[in-house]
Enzyme design. Sequence first.
Site, mmCIF file in Angstrom:
data_model
loop_
_atom_site.group_PDB
_atom_site.id
_atom_site.type_symbol
_atom_site.label_atom_id
_atom_site.label_comp_id
_atom_site.label_asym_id
_atom_site.label_seq_id
_atom_site.Cartn_x
_atom_site.Cartn_y
_atom_site.Cartn_z
ATOM 1 N N LYS A 102 -15.282 7.171 -0.890
ATOM 2 C CA LYS A 102 -16.094 8.227 -1.428
ATOM 3 C C LYS A 102 -15.387 9.008 -2.528
ATOM 4 O O LYS A 102 -16.011 9.615 -3.384
ATOM 5 C CB LYS A 102 -16.433 9.243 -0.318
ATOM 6 C CG LYS A 102 -17.110 8.710 0.881
ATOM 7 C CD LYS A 102 -17.245 9.875 1.911
ATOM 8 C CE LYS A 102 -17.532 9.355 3.272
ATOM 9 N NZ LYS A 102 -17.445 10.413 4.287
ATOM 10 N N GLY A 103 -14.046 9.039 -2.445
ATOM 11 C CA GLY A 103 -13.268 9.977 -3.253
ATOM 12 C C GLY A 103 -13.584 10.010 -4.737
ATOM 13 O O GLY A 103 -13.523 11.063 -5.364
ATOM 14 N N ASP B 19 -10.069 7.381 -7.758
ATOM 15 C CA ASP B 19 -9.686 8.784 -7.632
ATOM 16 C C ASP B 19 -8.174 8.956 -7.679
ATOM 17 O O ASP B 19 -7.649 9.761 -8.434
ATOM 18 C CB ASP B 19 -10.271 9.406 -6.339
ATOM 19 C CG ASP B 19 -9.945 8.607 -5.077
ATOM 20 O OD1 ASP B 19 -9.383 7.499 -5.178
ATOM 21 O OD2 ASP B 19 -10.278 9.099 -3.978
ATOM 22 N N ASP C 15 -2.106 5.619 -4.893
ATOM 23 C CA ASP C 15 -1.020 6.091 -4.036
ATOM 24 C C ASP C 15 -0.091 4.911 -3.747
ATOM 25 O O ASP C 15 0.737 4.560 -4.579
ATOM 26 C CB ASP C 15 -1.663 6.676 -2.769
ATOM 27 C CG ASP C 15 -0.696 7.417 -1.884
ATOM 28 O OD1 ASP C 15 0.299 7.945 -2.388
ATOM 29 O OD2 ASP C 15 -0.929 7.478 -0.660
ATOM 30 N N LYS D 257 0.117 8.801 -8.196
ATOM 31 C CA LYS D 257 1.267 9.331 -7.455
ATOM 32 C C LYS D 257 2.303 8.217 -7.407
ATOM 33 O O LYS D 257 2.415 7.514 -6.405
ATOM 34 C CB LYS D 257 0.794 9.644 -6.028
ATOM 35 C CG LYS D 257 1.056 11.060 -5.568
ATOM 36 C CD LYS D 257 0.974 11.147 -4.071
ATOM 37 C CE LYS D 257 -0.366 11.539 -3.545
ATOM 38 N NZ LYS D 257 -0.358 11.738 -2.082
ATOM 39 N N PHE E 296 0.261 16.094 -1.091
ATOM 40 C CA PHE E 296 -1.094 15.719 -0.697
ATOM 41 C C PHE E 296 -2.120 16.530 -1.490
ATOM 42 O O PHE E 296 -2.249 17.735 -1.328
ATOM 43 C CB PHE E 296 -1.309 15.878 0.806
ATOM 44 C CG PHE E 296 -2.496 15.086 1.261
ATOM 45 C CD1 PHE E 296 -2.385 13.715 1.478
ATOM 46 C CD2 PHE E 296 -3.738 15.678 1.417
ATOM 47 C CE1 PHE E 296 -3.492 12.959 1.853
ATOM 48 C CE2 PHE E 296 -4.852 14.928 1.792
ATOM 49 C CZ PHE E 296 -4.723 13.556 2.006
ATOM 50 N N ASP F 98 -10.314 14.270 -0.290
ATOM 51 C CA ASP F 98 -10.453 14.988 0.975
ATOM 52 C C ASP F 98 -9.162 15.053 1.755
ATOM 53 O O ASP F 98 -8.233 14.274 1.540
ATOM 54 C CB ASP F 98 -11.481 14.272 1.861
ATOM 55 C CG ASP F 98 -10.945 12.944 2.399
ATOM 56 O OD1 ASP F 98 -10.499 12.114 1.569
ATOM 57 O OD2 ASP F 98 -10.944 12.733 3.620
ATOM 58 N N ARG G 65 -13.590 18.197 -0.478
ATOM 59 C CA ARG G 65 -14.078 17.398 -1.615
ATOM 60 C C ARG G 65 -14.808 18.262 -2.636
ATOM 61 O O ARG G 65 -14.895 17.922 -3.809
ATOM 62 C CB ARG G 65 -15.034 16.299 -1.124
ATOM 63 C CG ARG G 65 -14.387 15.239 -0.243
ATOM 64 C CD ARG G 65 -15.354 14.063 -0.075
ATOM 65 N NE ARG G 65 -15.019 13.203 1.047
ATOM 66 C CZ ARG G 65 -14.149 12.190 0.994
ATOM 67 N NH1 ARG G 65 -13.515 11.920 -0.119
ATOM 68 N NH2 ARG G 65 -13.914 11.448 2.059
HETATM 69 P P1 IMP Z 1 -3.553 3.572 -1.501
HETATM 70 O O1 IMP Z 1 -4.200 2.321 -1.020
HETATM 71 O O2 IMP Z 1 -2.365 3.961 -0.683
HETATM 72 O O3 IMP Z 1 -3.225 3.574 -2.993
HETATM 73 O O4 IMP Z 1 -4.541 4.746 -1.150
HETATM 74 C C1 IMP Z 1 -5.552 5.153 -1.917
HETATM 75 C C2 IMP Z 1 -6.474 6.029 -1.104
HETATM 76 O O5 IMP Z 1 -5.771 6.895 -0.195
HETATM 77 C C3 IMP Z 1 -7.208 6.926 -2.055
HETATM 78 O O6 IMP Z 1 -8.374 6.308 -2.555
HETATM 79 C C4 IMP Z 1 -7.445 8.161 -1.200
HETATM 80 O O7 IMP Z 1 -8.641 8.021 -0.457
HETATM 81 C C5 IMP Z 1 -6.275 8.206 -0.233
HETATM 82 N N1 IMP Z 1 -5.214 9.134 -0.708
HETATM 83 C C6 IMP Z 1 -3.972 8.822 -1.108
HETATM 84 N N2 IMP Z 1 -3.274 9.908 -1.475
HETATM 85 C C7 IMP Z 1 -4.098 10.963 -1.301
HETATM 86 C C8 IMP Z 1 -3.961 12.381 -1.551
HETATM 87 O O8 IMP Z 1 -2.938 12.921 -2.019
HETATM 88 N N3 IMP Z 1 -5.042 13.133 -1.254
HETATM 89 C C9 IMP Z 1 -6.208 12.616 -0.768
HETATM 90 N N4 IMP Z 1 -6.384 11.301 -0.550
HETATM 91 C C10 IMP Z 1 -5.336 10.480 -0.815
HETATM 92 MG MG MG Z 2 -9.808 9.407 1.223
#
Ligand code: IMP
Ligand code: MG
Length: 182
Positions: free
Chosen positions: A45-46, A102, A105, A133, A154, A161, A167
């Site tokens: 959703k982000g 969004d 990470d 990040k 975070f 969220d 959000r």
């Molecule tokens: P990844 O697969 O670890 O890159 O994660 C990506 C997903 O983790 C994003 O689409 C977010 O939903 C969530 N996420 C990662 N870091 C944050 C943060 O700092 N705040 C909120 N959601 C996050």
């Molecule tokens: Mg999320």
Amino acid sequence: MNKAEYGIKKVLISEQEIKDKISEMGALISKEYDGKKLLMVSVLKGAFVFMADLMRAVTIPCEIDFMCVSSYQNSTVSSGTVKITKDLNLDVKDYHVLIVEDILDSGNTLSSVIKLLNHRNPKSLKVVTFLDKPDRRTTSVNVDYTCFTIPDEFAIGYGLDYAEKYRNIPYIGVLDPSAIEE
Ligand code: IMP
Ligand code: MG
């Protein structure tokens, strides 16, 4: 501070900074995709807030579609595989696809989505992420456009969220650790 902002320690990116960056990014994307059939795809959703603003800053014809994915849970290995819980409605073969994310990470979600969409042979595939990040990356991902690079904190707001809340905050904030219940 209103009630929805309870627990936010600081503003990382203000509403005005977001507006300015989105205009810049919209102009850049409009230029790069001029004359191409553009499909902006976002993972719910982000990214829906970023998608909504970015598409209105794009001045060429474009189409949008959404998908939902969830990570396969595995207690020992951080798997790079995602399960599609809602697929796209459009066939990406006909389009130059731009994934609208969004936050990048670990990179696991995005790298899986990229692989998955590449298998469907879009005319081209690029990625725009609102936040990056880099400190937390475990899977390398090629991102074509980044709005903001942030430290390892975070982030919430602007679609992002914590436990489904925050959000609706119109800026990017950082949560006070005392507001995070583990
Ligand atoms: P990844 O697969 O670890 O890159 O994660 C990506 C997903 O983790 C994003 O689409 C977010 O939903 C969530 N996420 C990662 N870091 C944050 C943060 O700092 N705040 C909120 N959601 C996050
Ligand atoms: Mg999320």
